[in-house]
Scaffold this active site. Sequence first.
Site, mmCIF file in Angstrom:
data_model
loop_
_atom_site.group_PDB
_atom_site.id
_atom_site.type_symbol
_atom_site.label_atom_id
_atom_site.label_comp_id
_atom_site.label_asym_id
_atom_site.label_seq_id
_atom_site.Cartn_x
_atom_site.Cartn_y
_atom_site.Cartn_z
ATOM 1 N N CYS A 1 13.965 5.402 -18.524
ATOM 2 C CA CYS A 1 12.363 5.131 -17.778
ATOM 3 C C CYS A 1 12.549 4.850 -16.650
ATOM 4 O O CYS A 1 13.673 4.331 -16.028
ATOM 5 C CB CYS A 1 11.652 3.983 -18.314
ATOM 6 S SG CYS A 1 9.610 4.000 -16.557
ATOM 7 N N LEU A 2 12.386 5.708 -15.524
ATOM 8 C CA LEU A 2 12.970 6.062 -14.128
ATOM 9 C C LEU A 2 12.437 4.874 -13.598
ATOM 10 O O LEU A 2 12.622 4.400 -12.577
ATOM 11 C CB LEU A 2 12.099 6.820 -13.333
ATOM 12 C CG LEU A 2 12.661 8.176 -13.316
ATOM 13 C CD1 LEU A 2 11.641 9.572 -12.574
ATOM 14 C CD2 LEU A 2 14.282 8.314 -13.453
ATOM 15 N N GLY B 1 9.979 13.179 -16.564
ATOM 16 C CA GLY B 1 8.489 12.388 -16.671
ATOM 17 C C GLY B 1 8.313 11.643 -15.564
ATOM 18 O O GLY B 1 9.417 11.201 -15.371
ATOM 19 N N GLU C 1 4.588 8.999 -21.175
ATOM 20 C CA GLU C 1 3.661 9.126 -19.301
ATOM 21 C C GLU C 1 2.229 7.946 -19.561
ATOM 22 O O GLU C 1 2.052 7.640 -18.273
ATOM 23 C CB GLU C 1 3.882 10.008 -19.368
ATOM 24 C CG GLU C 1 5.056 10.756 -19.069
ATOM 25 C CD GLU C 1 6.080 10.144 -18.095
ATOM 26 O OE1 GLU C 1 5.733 9.137 -17.323
ATOM 27 O OE2 GLU C 1 7.235 9.982 -18.384
ATOM 28 N N HIS D 1 2.124 4.295 -19.235
ATOM 29 C CA HIS D 1 2.719 4.759 -17.798
ATOM 30 C C HIS D 1 1.289 4.163 -17.252
ATOM 31 O O HIS D 1 0.588 3.723 -16.608
ATOM 32 C CB HIS D 1 3.095 5.202 -17.499
ATOM 33 C CG HIS D 1 4.667 5.141 -17.091
ATOM 34 N ND1 HIS D 1 5.795 3.946 -16.806
ATOM 35 C CD2 HIS D 1 6.191 5.708 -17.916
ATOM 36 C CE1 HIS D 1 6.494 3.607 -17.016
ATOM 37 N NE2 HIS D 1 6.588 4.948 -17.323
HETATM 38 NI NI NI Z 1 8.898 5.578 -17.422
#
Ligand code: NI
Length: 165
Positions: free
Chosen positions: A94-95, A46, A137, A140
């Site tokens: 989380c990226l 995501g 998501e 964010h």
């Molecule tokens: Ni994230």
Amino acid sequence: MSVLPIVLWPDPRLTDTCVPVEEITPEIETLAADMLETMYAAPGRGLAAPQVGSTHRIFVMDAGWKEGKSDPLVCINPMLQELSEERVTNTEGCLSIPGVSAEISRPAQVQMVWTGLNGGRYVQSFDGFVAACVQHEIDHLDGIVTFDHLLSDEREALIAEYHAQ
Ligand code: NI
């Protein structure tokens, strides 16, 4: 399409509240395509617009692609309209916070409405890992990251772990 640089915590852009998309322009289509490509390259399941420095209310998700069940979703102006009282705790990465994962308690089932890239309106219920993913998501888009769900001791310990890498 291009792979975009991913914004890393504690970049202040991750605290921005994103703005609804008024119209699906070619710019939005390109952003969505780039976000999908960036997510797959990361590799992640995501990715939300603030993570590539955009303030549009868009996220992309493909929860099962790593298991060969690819189902890419582009969610524009997503909103949760039903959240279960039952909660579950999932381990979330989380990226934008690479190398660290957090145990986050969230509603176990949610119903989300969103607009697709074709302008269509979608409603779908999610449970399990995917329910956590859509909530992560949407967070964010409201400037919220996993750290913000933790109690202060836990939060400080995890931030220390992140910086120690
Ligand atoms: Ni994230």
